[in-house]
Write an enzyme that holds these catalytic residues in place. Structure first.
Site, PDB file in Angstrom:
ATOM      1  N   LYS A   1      33.750 114.739  47.163  1.00 33.21           N
ATOM      2  CA  LYS A   1      34.737 115.233  48.130  1.00 33.21           C
ATOM      3  C   LYS A   1      36.005 114.376  48.063  1.00 33.21           C
ATOM      4  O   LYS A   1      35.927 113.157  47.905  1.00 33.21           O
ATOM      5  CB  LYS A   1      34.131 115.198  49.535  1.00 33.21           C
TER       6      LYS A   1
ATOM      7  N   SER B   1      34.191 120.912  56.843  1.00 32.41           N
ATOM      8  CA  SER B   1      35.301 120.642  55.951  1.00 32.41           C
ATOM      9  C   SER B   1      34.898 120.417  54.494  1.00 32.41           C
ATOM     10  O   SER B   1      35.750 120.493  53.611  1.00 32.41           O
ATOM     11  CB  SER B   1      36.075 119.412  56.447  1.00 32.41           C
TER      12      SER B   1
ATOM     13  N   SER C   1      30.505 118.839  59.040  1.00 31.40           N
ATOM     14  CA  SER C   1      31.244 119.172  57.818  1.00 31.40           C
ATOM     15  C   SER C   1      30.415 119.168  56.538  1.00 31.40           C
ATOM     16  O   SER C   1      30.897 119.616  55.498  1.00 31.40           O
ATOM     17  CB  SER C   1      32.429 118.220  57.643  1.00 31.40           C
TER      18      SER C   1
END
Lengths: 490, 98
Positions: free
Chosen positions: A78, A153, A177
């Site tokens: 990420k 997210s 997330s």
């Protein structure tokens, strides 16, 4: 040659050790496939192809270590986890040229095991959002239906795994997330206990809530990667000094006698019928496997969302003060005073959702409002945590849906912040309490979108989550389904 | 109700600025969000200690031993405006500033 839908880390490792494929061939096959799918999915912000191939060649030269399952395994990371020499943006304009000069601790740990960083995955800007639509680098599409969001997210990590672009990816979870995008993409995702994994090198959002975790198609792969990244770190004062068990030891166990609690608030109105049906079927599976399941109540669930948005936004407003246009990141042009460097760089560099959170946080912490907002939210957090503490005296796991709905449409909620925030109602409590929680594939909606069942355990008891999730995986077939890449004509 | 003046004040605290259209938009949205979080007032929190972190750690210290940093050249790589190995900024002392 290599199809991630038919592999896991162990099978890839065997192929590498037996020299059926070289690391270079594996890495090349990964990028060839990504070339074909990225036009539809857009899961990555930055690809690391040149460095990855170089690393692959070096590994082929040295030989894959037969005792190290992760050697030569390509992973997605990420884009809020700093990677030395590889652009890291947090999906924000304010960091769109940022080149880290050091590695996050999790990256040092993975590098030491010779994993290969395929690229940096898309996300909501600074991890603020539940749809990956607030990214400065475009939207990510859900591989099951390209007109739907991948969640957020960590939507890029989830979509990359679900689309078969990588076997596993790191995500981060401040209010759901990892788990919500895992559910929306039909994969497994675990947010470990707060403190289990060092956050050194994670771009801070809500520091009392943020945690790094893993997303993968199989539960064993997440256990393997979590083994690699867990542990105390002197660079992170909040990291837990506790010993890290081998999470794969929790696999292939019997779950007879496991005590599971299902809060009635988690199955209440506001949760889609399709989701309720899938969770009820999951409960029946757990009962069939010998677990006892009882309905309980977590009365403060409803208040977790407002408490979370005050706490997370307050911490964010403080953490994001560092983006001032001086030492790194975007600096506005044609400014002639120091204050206007700050104001203009931040106003031009941050997107709207980040500004909303900074504003809510600054408001909650400001003179005259601190007691009514920040302190009140922190008190409600105590009540939420206390409820969980009491439940875990009697039960091994708390079970419920991961999200009240399956993936929603792109553009459907982005204009209404409060509706978007309410989608996090079932994931936020675990962050407030600091406990580990995972989403496990548990079925599909009528229109073919994945649904996840959430398992939560007491602090530092990820092993019980792995044990139950693995038993569930062995008796269901949801994780073997392959996304259709349908839609996307817009 | 959140007023435009409040939003402007908070924006100044947060070093953000909005044009008129954005200000109207943010005021409406923040008003809705504050209205939403106000439901916390339904909870009786008398005598409840606030939780600001969930670890049992108190103060975590390390030994005060000098360590090698990343080095000046590495740190300057991300600086937006640099001259002679220094970070360039507009005049800090400005009579027109508060």
């Amino acid at each position: 040659m290599v199809d991630y839908f038919n592999e896991d880390i162990t099978s890839l490792h065997d192929k590498l050790v037996r020299k059926e494929i070289s690391v270079r061939q594996l890495v090349e096959a990964t990028y060839d496939y990504i070339d074909k799918t990225e036009g539809k999915v857009n899961a990555f912000i930055t690809l690391n192809k040149e460095a990855a191939l170089k690393q692959a060649d070096a590994l082929d030269e040295k030989g894959v270590d037969p005792d190290n399952l992760l050697s030569g395994i390509p992973l997605g990371i990420k884009d809020n986890i700093v990677t030395k020499g590889l652009k890291t943006t947090a999906a924000s304009h304010i960091l769109d040229n940022f080149m880290p000069v050091y590695n996050a601790t999790v990256m040092d740990k993975l590098d030491a095991l010779d994993t290969i960083t395929v690229g940096k995955t898309n996300m909501d800007e600074f991890a603020m959002g539940g749809s990956t639509e607030t990214s400065y680098f475009g939207k990510t599409h859900n591989p099951w239906n390209l007109d739907k969001v991948p969640g957020g997210s960590s939507g890029g990590s989830a979509a990359a795994v679900a689309a078969g672009e990588v076997i596993a990816a790191l995500g981060t979870d401040t209010g759901g997330s990892i788990r919500q995008p895992a559910a929306f993409n039909g994969i497994f995702g675990i947010k470990p206990t707060y403190g289990r994994v060092s956050r050194w090198g994670l771009m801070a959002f809500g520091s009392s809530l943020d945690q790094i975790g893993v997303m993968s198609r199989t539960i064993k792969d997440s256990a393997l990667v979590l083994n690699a990244i867990s542990g105390h770190d002197e660079h992170d004062g909040t990291s837990a000094a506790a010993d890290v068990p081998d999470f794969t030891a929790a696999l292939n166990q019997d779950i007879k006698g496991l005590k599971i609690a299902v809060p009635k608030e988690y199955m209440d109105e506001g949760v889609d019928d399709d989701v309720v049906s899938a969770i009820k079927a999951a409960i029946a599976t757990f009962e069939k496997l010998g677990a006892t399941v009882e309905e309980v109540t977590l009365p403060y669930t409803k208040y977790a969302v407002p408490a979370y948005y005050i706490i997370a936004s307050s911490e964010a407003s403080s953490n994001l003060q560092r983006y001032d246009g001086i030492r790194y990141g975007f600096r506005a042009k044609d400014v002639n005073s120091l204050k206007s460097v700050y104001v203009r760089s931040r106003s031009e560099g941050f997107g709207d959702e980040v500004k909303r959170r900074i504003m809510l946080g600054s408001f909650s912490l400001s003179a005259g409002y601190y007691d009514a907002y920040f302190k009140k939210a922190a008190q409600v957090r105590t009540l939420v945590k206390r409820d969980f503490d009491q439940l875990f005296e009697k039960y091994d796991l708390v079970l419920g849906p991961t999200a009240p709905t399956s993936a929603f449409g792109l553009g459907e909620k982005i204009t209404d912040p409060v509706t978007m925030y309410l989608n996090d109602i079932l994931t936020i409590p675990a962050n407030l309490a600091g406990i580990p929680a995972a989403s496990v594939p548990a079925g599909f909606s009528k229109d073919g979108l994945p649904i996840g069942v959430q398992l939560m355990a007491k602090a530092l008891d990820e092993a019980t989550i792995f044990k139950a999730a693995d038993a569930f995986e062995r008796h269901t077939d949801f994780h073997n389904q392959v996304p259709a890449f349908k839609g996307g004509q817009n | 109700m959140i007023s435009k003046e409040q939003v402007t004040h908070v924006a100044d605290l947060a070093r953000l600025e909005f044009d008129e259209a954005q200000l109207n938009n943010f005021t409406t949205q923040l008003d809705k969000i504050v209205d939403f979080v106000d439901q916390l007032n339904e909870v009786d929190t008398t005598g409840i200690e606030p939780t600001t972190h969930v670890t049992s750690a108190v103060n975590v210290f390390r030994d005060d031993v000098p360590q090698k940093g990343e080095g000046r050249a590495a740190l300057l790589k991300n600086v937006p405006e640099e001259r002679d190995g220094l970070i360039r900024v507009p005049a800090i002392i400005d009579k027109e500033e508060d």
